[in-house]
Design a protein around this motif. Structure first.
Motif, PDB file in Angstrom:
ATOM      1  N   PHE A  65       0.767  -1.132   0.073  1.00 26.36           N
ATOM      2  CA  PHE A  65       0.121  -0.107   0.162  1.00 26.36           C
ATOM      3  C   PHE A  65       0.811   1.357   0.050  1.00 26.36           C
ATOM      4  O   PHE A  65       0.906   1.934  -0.864  1.00 26.36           O
ATOM      5  CB  PHE A  65      -1.120  -0.049   1.213  1.00 26.36           C
ATOM      6  N   PRO A  66       1.884   1.406   0.858  1.00 26.22           N
ATOM      7  CA  PRO A  66       2.483   2.723   0.812  1.00 26.22           C
ATOM      8  C   PRO A  66       3.595   2.741  -0.519  1.00 26.22           C
ATOM      9  O   PRO A  66       3.712   3.835  -0.856  1.00 26.22           O
ATOM     10  CB  PRO A  66       3.507   2.620   2.226  1.00 26.22           C
ATOM     11  N   THR A  67       3.777   1.588  -1.067  1.00 20.60           N
ATOM     12  CA  THR A  67       4.428   1.615  -2.140  1.00 20.60           C
ATOM     13  C   THR A  67       3.909   2.004  -3.156  1.00 20.60           C
ATOM     14  O   THR A  67       4.183   3.081  -4.098  1.00 20.60           O
ATOM     15  CB  THR A  67       5.121   0.128  -2.494  1.00 20.60           C
ATOM     16  N   LEU A  68       2.511   1.640  -3.454  1.00 14.57           N
ATOM     17  CA  LEU A  68       1.790   2.250  -4.523  1.00 14.57           C
ATOM     18  C   LEU A  68       1.413   3.562  -4.247  1.00 14.57           C
ATOM     19  O   LEU A  68       1.354   4.380  -5.444  1.00 14.57           O
ATOM     20  CB  LEU A  68       0.454   1.156  -4.539  1.00 14.57           C
ATOM     21  N   LEU A  69       1.196   4.142  -3.074  1.00 13.81           N
ATOM     22  CA  LEU A  69       0.838   5.527  -2.844  1.00 13.81           C
ATOM     23  C   LEU A  69       2.175   6.458  -3.559  1.00 13.81           C
ATOM     24  O   LEU A  69       1.954   7.487  -3.889  1.00 13.81           O
ATOM     25  CB  LEU A  69       0.843   5.924  -1.583  1.00 13.81           C
TER      26      LEU A  69
END
Length: 87
Positions: A65-69
């Motif tokens: 999730f943080p990587t995609l953000l």
């Protein structure tokens, strides 16, 4: 109690939330599939898979999730460079 379609349409989030909701949904689905494949290939199907997979999924999602953000805006720019935009 049944919610009709019009009530459901009024409950949608404003368009600005798409920046977070899209990576959230994508990260949940992709980390779930990838962690399931990795877990199944490492320990095989069965009771041990059912016990191990949820932990693998949570760990994968916490990274996804943080990587995609961070990465998704860059990916959109790269795709715009590679793919002709509609007129």
């Amino acid at each position: 109690m049944q919610i009709d379609r019009e009530q459901l349409m009024r409950r949608k989030l404003p368009p600005g939330y798409a920046r977070v909701v899209m990576p959230l949904v994508l990260s949940i689905l992709m980390s779930g599939v990838v962690s399931a494949v990795a877990t199944a290939s490492n320990i095989g199907p069965g009771a041990s898979f059912t016990a191990a997979w949820p932990n693998a999924w949570v760990a994968s999602w916490m990274v996804a999730f943080p990587t995609l953000l961070v990465v998704l805006p860059l990916v959109r720019r790269l795709v715009a460079i590679i793919v002709e935009q509609p007129r």
